[in-house]
Motif scaffolding. Sequence first.
Motif, PDB file in Angstrom:
ATOM      1  N   PHE A  19       4.074 -18.175  22.842  1.00 31.14           N
ATOM      2  CA  PHE A  19       3.512 -19.151  21.892  1.00 31.14           C
ATOM      3  C   PHE A  19       2.757 -18.437  20.759  1.00 31.14           C
ATOM      4  CE2 PHE A  19       3.867 -22.309  25.429  1.00 31.14           C
ATOM      5  CZ  PHE A  19       4.671 -23.211  24.743  1.00 31.14           C
ATOM      6  N   TYR A  20       2.065 -17.343  21.113  1.00 26.49           N
ATOM      7  CA  TYR A  20       1.336 -16.591  20.090  1.00 26.49           C
ATOM      8  C   TYR A  20       2.298 -15.980  19.073  1.00 26.49           C
ATOM      9  CZ  TYR A  20      -1.548 -12.978  17.927  1.00 26.49           C
ATOM     10  OH  TYR A  20      -2.184 -12.169  17.022  1.00 26.49           O
ATOM     11  N   LEU A  21       3.430 -15.447  19.559  1.00 23.70           N
ATOM     12  CA  LEU A  21       4.415 -14.864  18.649  1.00 23.70           C
ATOM     13  C   LEU A  21       5.022 -15.926  17.735  1.00 23.70           C
ATOM     14  CD1 LEU A  21       6.288 -12.337  20.976  1.00 23.70           C
ATOM     15  CD2 LEU A  21       4.677 -11.816  19.122  1.00 23.70           C
ATOM     16  N   ILE A  22       5.242 -17.115  18.266  1.00 27.28           N
ATOM     17  CA  ILE A  22       5.748 -18.203  17.424  1.00 27.28           C
ATOM     18  C   ILE A  22       4.746 -18.534  16.329  1.00 27.28           C
ATOM     19  CG2 ILE A  22       6.321 -20.662  17.399  1.00 27.28           C
ATOM     20  CD1 ILE A  22       7.554 -20.296  20.159  1.00 27.28           C
ATOM     21  N   TYR A  23       3.472 -18.569  16.711  1.00 30.24           N
ATOM     22  CA  TYR A  23       2.416 -18.831  15.716  1.00 30.24           C
ATOM     23  C   TYR A  23       2.385 -17.729  14.656  1.00 30.24           C
ATOM     24  CZ  TYR A  23      -2.286 -18.816  13.736  1.00 30.24           C
ATOM     25  OH  TYR A  23      -3.342 -18.776  12.869  1.00 30.24           O
ATOM     26  N   GLN A  24       2.420 -16.473  15.108  1.00 33.06           N
ATOM     27  CA  GLN A  24       2.397 -15.353  14.171  1.00 33.06           C
ATOM     28  C   GLN A  24       3.623 -15.360  13.262  1.00 33.06           C
ATOM     29  OE1 GLN A  24       0.148 -12.731  13.558  1.00 33.06           O
ATOM     30  NE2 GLN A  24      -1.242 -14.097  14.668  1.00 33.06           N
ATOM     31  N   GLY A  25       4.784 -15.664  13.848  1.00 33.03           N
ATOM     32  CA  GLY A  25       6.003 -15.727  13.043  1.00 33.03           C
ATOM     33  C   GLY A  25       5.925 -16.814  11.988  1.00 33.03           C
ATOM     34  N   MET A  97      13.972  -8.706   2.108  1.00 36.50           N
ATOM     35  CA  MET A  97      14.243  -9.937   2.863  1.00 36.50           C
ATOM     36  C   MET A  97      13.076 -10.192   3.821  1.00 36.50           C
ATOM     37  SD  MET A  97      18.305  -9.242   3.663  1.00 36.50           S
ATOM     38  CE  MET A  97      18.498 -10.731   4.633  1.00 36.50           C
ATOM     39  N   ARG A  98      11.988 -10.713   3.272  1.00 35.26           N
ATOM     40  CA  ARG A  98      10.752 -10.842   4.035  1.00 35.26           C
ATOM     41  C   ARG A  98      10.814 -11.927   5.112  1.00 35.26           C
ATOM     42  NH1 ARG A  98       6.638  -8.010   1.649  1.00 35.26           N
ATOM     43  NH2 ARG A  98       7.126  -7.116  -0.390  1.00 35.26           N
ATOM     44  N   TRP A  99      11.742 -12.845   4.999  1.00 39.02           N
ATOM     45  CA  TRP A  99      11.835 -13.920   5.978  1.00 39.02           C
ATOM     46  C   TRP A  99      12.467 -13.453   7.294  1.00 39.02           C
ATOM     47  CZ3 TRP A  99      16.667 -14.902   7.833  1.00 39.02           C
ATOM     48  CH2 TRP A  99      17.746 -14.427   7.075  1.00 39.02           C
ATOM     49  N   VAL A 100      13.161 -12.313   7.251  1.00 43.62           N
ATOM     50  CA  VAL A 100      13.886 -11.860   8.431  1.00 43.62           C
ATOM     51  C   VAL A 100      12.938 -11.494   9.570  1.00 43.62           C
ATOM     52  CG1 VAL A 100      15.395 -10.065   9.361  1.00 43.62           C
ATOM     53  CG2 VAL A 100      15.883 -11.067   7.132  1.00 43.62           C
ATOM     54  N   ASP A 101      11.871 -10.770   9.263  1.00 46.07           N
ATOM     55  CA  ASP A 101      10.935 -10.322  10.303  1.00 46.07           C
ATOM     56  C   ASP A 101      10.334 -11.487  11.073  1.00 46.07           C
ATOM     57  OD1 ASP A 101       9.161  -8.371  11.678  1.00 46.07           O
ATOM     58  OD2 ASP A 101       7.611  -9.398  10.520  1.00 46.07           O
ATOM     59  N   PRO A 102       9.732 -12.499  10.409  1.00 48.32           N
ATOM     60  CA  PRO A 102       9.190 -13.624  11.182  1.00 48.32           C
ATOM     61  C   PRO A 102      10.276 -14.432  11.891  1.00 48.32           C
ATOM     62  CG  PRO A 102       9.033 -14.058   8.822  1.00 48.32           C
ATOM     63  CD  PRO A 102       9.386 -12.617   8.975  1.00 48.32           C
ATOM     64  N   ALA A 103      11.470 -14.514  11.301  1.00 52.63           N
ATOM     65  CA  ALA A 103      12.559 -15.253  11.950  1.00 52.63           C
ATOM     66  C   ALA A 103      12.964 -14.579  13.252  1.00 52.63           C
ATOM     67  CB  ALA A 103      13.752 -15.356  11.000  1.00 52.63           C
ATOM     68  N   ILE A 104      13.080 -13.238  13.229  1.00 57.69           N
ATOM     69  CA  ILE A 104      13.428 -12.504  14.440  1.00 57.69           C
ATOM     70  C   ILE A 104      12.317 -12.643  15.479  1.00 57.69           C
ATOM     71  CG2 ILE A 104      13.832 -10.204  15.406  1.00 57.69           C
ATOM     72  CD1 ILE A 104      15.175  -9.439  12.797  1.00 57.69           C
ATOM     73  N   THR A 105      11.073 -12.572  15.023  1.00 55.01           N
ATOM     74  CA  THR A 105       9.933 -12.708  15.937  1.00 55.01           C
ATOM     75  C   THR A 105       9.958 -14.051  16.651  1.00 55.01           C
ATOM     76  OG1 THR A 105       8.550 -11.266  14.561  1.00 55.01           O
ATOM     77  CG2 THR A 105       7.416 -12.743  16.086  1.00 55.01           C
ATOM     78  N   ILE A 106      10.218 -15.126  15.904  1.00 51.19           N
ATOM     79  CA  ILE A 106      10.271 -16.462  16.501  1.00 51.19           C
ATOM     80  C   ILE A 106      11.436 -16.559  17.487  1.00 51.19           C
ATOM     81  CG2 ILE A 106      10.686 -18.907  16.014  1.00 51.19           C
ATOM     82  CD1 ILE A 106       9.157 -18.509  13.381  1.00 51.19           C
ATOM     83  N   GLY A 107      12.578 -15.981  17.123  1.00 51.60           N
ATOM     84  CA  GLY A 107      13.729 -15.994  18.020  1.00 51.60           C
ATOM     85  C   GLY A 107      13.442 -15.277  19.326  1.00 51.60           C
ATOM     86  N   ILE A 108      12.806 -14.118  19.240  1.00 48.70           N
ATOM     87  CA  ILE A 108      12.448 -13.355  20.437  1.00 48.70           C
ATOM     88  C   ILE A 108      11.438 -14.130  21.280  1.00 48.70           C
ATOM     89  CG2 ILE A 108      11.229 -11.291  21.246  1.00 48.70           C
ATOM     90  CD1 ILE A 108      12.514  -9.788  18.911  1.00 48.70           C
ATOM     91  N   ALA A 109      10.471 -14.770  20.608  1.00 51.14           N
ATOM     92  CA  ALA A 109       9.461 -15.542  21.327  1.00 51.14           C
ATOM     93  C   ALA A 109      10.098 -16.695  22.103  1.00 51.14           C
ATOM     94  CB  ALA A 109       8.426 -16.089  20.339  1.00 51.14           C
ATOM     95  N   LEU A 110      11.060 -17.366  21.495  1.00 54.60           N
ATOM     96  CA  LEU A 110      11.749 -18.461  22.184  1.00 54.60           C
ATOM     97  C   LEU A 110      12.519 -17.947  23.405  1.00 54.60           C
ATOM     98  CD1 LEU A 110      13.083 -20.488  19.119  1.00 54.60           C
ATOM     99  CD2 LEU A 110      11.218 -21.128  20.667  1.00 54.60           C
ATOM    100  N   TYR A 111      13.117 -16.755  23.266  1.00 51.04           N
ATOM    101  CA  TYR A 111      13.851 -16.169  24.386  1.00 51.04           C
ATOM    102  C   TYR A 111      12.893 -15.793  25.519  1.00 51.04           C
ATOM    103  CZ  TYR A 111      16.938 -13.033  26.979  1.00 51.04           C
ATOM    104  OH  TYR A 111      17.667 -12.425  27.963  1.00 51.04           O
ATOM    105  N   ILE A 112      11.745 -15.219  25.169  1.00 50.85           N
ATOM    106  CA  ILE A 112      10.741 -14.859  26.174  1.00 50.85           C
ATOM    107  C   ILE A 112      10.241 -16.113  26.900  1.00 50.85           C
ATOM    108  CG2 ILE A 112       8.397 -13.970  26.489  1.00 50.85           C
ATOM    109  CD1 ILE A 112       8.960 -12.050  24.169  1.00 50.85           C
ATOM    110  N   LEU A 113       9.990 -17.182  26.137  1.00 51.87           N
ATOM    111  CA  LEU A 113       9.539 -18.427  26.750  1.00 51.87           C
ATOM    112  C   LEU A 113      10.586 -18.978  27.712  1.00 51.87           C
ATOM    113  CD1 LEU A 113       7.838 -20.307  23.767  1.00 51.87           C
ATOM    114  CD2 LEU A 113       6.741 -19.452  25.846  1.00 51.87           C
ATOM    115  N   TYR A 114      11.838 -18.904  27.312  1.00 54.76           N
ATOM    116  CA  TYR A 114      12.918 -19.399  28.177  1.00 54.76           C
ATOM    117  C   TYR A 114      12.946 -18.631  29.502  1.00 54.76           C
ATOM    118  CZ  TYR A 114      17.641 -19.741  30.062  1.00 54.76           C
ATOM    119  OH  TYR A 114      18.712 -19.884  30.899  1.00 54.76           O
ATOM    120  N   LEU A 115      12.879 -17.295  29.430  1.00 59.51           N
ATOM    121  CA  LEU A 115      12.906 -16.476  30.642  1.00 59.51           C
ATOM    122  C   LEU A 115      11.700 -16.756  31.532  1.00 59.51           C
ATOM    123  CD1 LEU A 115      14.087 -13.011  29.236  1.00 59.51           C
ATOM    124  CD2 LEU A 115      15.438 -14.678  30.507  1.00 59.51           C
TER     125      LEU A 115
END
Length: 221
Positions: A19-25, A97-115
């Motif tokens: 959740f913190y990574l989603i917020y940061q992203g 492409m500054r949007w890529v970093d937060p987009a990847i972070t949010i994607g990883i955070a969602l995967y971590i939450l799922y696991l």
Amino acid sequence: LGEIVAALINYTTLILVGFYLIYQGGMRMIDPPEVAGWTVVILGGVALVVDTLTALLTYSMQKHSVNIRALFLHNLSDALASVAVIVGGSLIILYDMRWVDPAITIGIALYILYLAVTEIGGPIRTLMLGSPPGIDSAAVIDAMRAVDGVADVHHVHLWQMQEHAAALDCHVVVTAGCWTGVETIKREIKARLVDQFGIAHSSLEFEHAETAHKDAALYGH
């Protein structure tokens, strides 16, 4: 029990981190930060190597321990975060492409939450003394009732004692005339529980058919 509690803490921490990574992203998506050149990418590469080696070390052990599995997910999340730093940092430096970093972070955070959410149920089930998910309680009862000399069973309690160990306790009503063979009945019940269901820990209380608990509940605690 300590291993189960540690695993629960690890999974809970992973959920909070997700959740913190989603917020940061989200915050970085609104206000993209400056990237400190290739130094960040190089440090991310070093971190990725370390996290990957650590994840590989825990991967071979995680199938047999819920706590090691939680640690493996921690290491995996760290490795994925390092990937995000490398990919995101490189794309920002090369193509802005500054949007890529937060987009990847949010994607990883969602995967971590799922696991974490899919794995946390096991430790919770064990701590709450829940029924083992892989054992059919009706089949267990039928197997005990099928033993010669058993008239019925009641107050059956089947629970997950450890990650790979289930336990059972119940009252066994012995048929009239078979009371002298109660030890043989006990051994047969315990043998069937082990052989057919892998239940090695069982506590059995025997009752004579003439003095058995009347109208007792089949399941109990």
